[in-house]
Design an enzyme around this catalytic site. Structure first.
Site, PDB file in Angstrom:
ATOM      1  N   SER A 117       0.861  -1.185   0.000  1.00  0.00           N
ATOM      2  CA  SER A 117       0.000   0.000   0.000  1.00  0.00           C
ATOM      3  C   SER A 117       0.892   1.228   0.000  1.00  0.00           C
ATOM      4  CB  SER A 117      -0.884  -0.004   1.256  1.00  0.00           C
ATOM      5  OG  SER A 117      -1.498   1.250   1.468  1.00  0.00           O
TER       6      SER A 117
ATOM      7  N   TYR B   2      -1.543  -0.357  10.646  1.00  0.00           N
ATOM      8  CA  TYR B   2      -1.761  -0.754   9.248  1.00  0.00           C
ATOM      9  C   TYR B   2      -0.498  -0.516   8.429  1.00  0.00           C
ATOM     10  CZ  TYR B   2      -3.571  -0.785   4.489  1.00  0.00           C
ATOM     11  OH  TYR B   2      -3.759  -1.046   3.156  1.00  0.00           O
TER      12      TYR B   2
END
Length: 255
Positions: free
Chosen positions: A154, A167
């Site tokens: 990501s 995350y």
């Protein structure tokens, strides 16, 4: 209509129709879009997720359009489950070419919220899930003498913002694991795809009101999942002596 593109493997011509690609988290979002795109290109896709009713519908749709698709229930946090997923594909097709480690969750919150159960779940799915995929697929790929892992990181694996500390940590870990895997294996291709904000169900796992509101603003310029699927397809379709190590895909309007 199926496409028929050709690559070369160790001096022998191969086509997309011979490629076997396993996709985790295939019941929605990037996983679903990737399955549809690769199947249209003539690739055999094996889809894994927990929501088998969605997989059944997706497989039926792909087959109705002339594609080749199979599915199996998969919880990526369960090592035995992942092993069974890989063995299913091997039994069905006699080989695997690519594992797309796509499954992930993103329940954002500030650390002070102490949502430790959500931290644990992110670690299990986003990190352990990738490792379980490697553990299940790497021995077979080494025996074959070829293979490719496409691991989804990501933009959160390149930078950290408030509410995404854990995350981002999991996505930084995907980068580190992938780079280590690449350096250790000269016969296995390793690709990391790092999406920017993309339309998916990832944000549905956010339970923190502040983080949820921030994500609503962030997603106003979200890419369609198909944009990431095209990046995955690009990496897979390269000749076998070409290893696309990382692709970052952002909306043009991102800062």
């Amino acid at each position: 209509m199926l496409e028929n593109t050709t690559t070369w493997r160790y001096g022998f011509m191969t086509t997309n129709q011979q490629k076997v690609v396993l996709i985790t988290g295939a019941s929605s979002g990037i996983g679903e879009a990737t399955a549809r795109l690769l199947a249209r290109k003539g690739i055999h896709v094996i889809l894994g997720a927990r929501r088998t009713e969605r997989l059944e519908t997706l497989v039926a749709t792909i087959r109705s359009e002339g594609g080749s698709a199979e599915y199996q229930t998969l919880d990526v946090t369960d090592r035995a489950d992942f092993q069974a997923f890989v063995e299913f594909a091997q039994t069905k097709f006699g080989r695997i070419d690519v594992i797309v480690n796509n499954a992930g969750i993103m329940p954002l919150s500030k650390l002070e919220a102490l949502k430790v159960d959500e931290w644990d779940r992110m670690i299990d799915v986003n990190i352990r899930g990738v490792l379980n995929g490697i553990a299940a697929g790497l021995p077979l790929m080494k025996r074959q003498g070829f293979g490719q892992f496409v691991n989804l990181s990501s933009i959160g694996g390149h930078a950290v913002w408030p509410t995404c500390a854990v995350y981002s940590a999991t996505k930084f870990a995907v980068l580190a694991i992938s780079e280590g895997l690449r350096q250790e294996n000269t016969d296995i291709r390793v690709t990391v795809i790092s999406p920017g904000v993309t339309e998916s169900e990832l944000a549905d796992s956010i339970t923190d009101p502040e983080a949820g509101k921030g994500m609503q603003e962030f997603r106003k310029i979200a890419l369609p999942a198909e944009a990431i699927a095209r990046a995955i397809a690009f990496a897979i379709e390269q000749p076998d002596d070409v290893d696309v190590n990382e692709i970052i895909v952002r909306p043009t309007a991102s800062v």
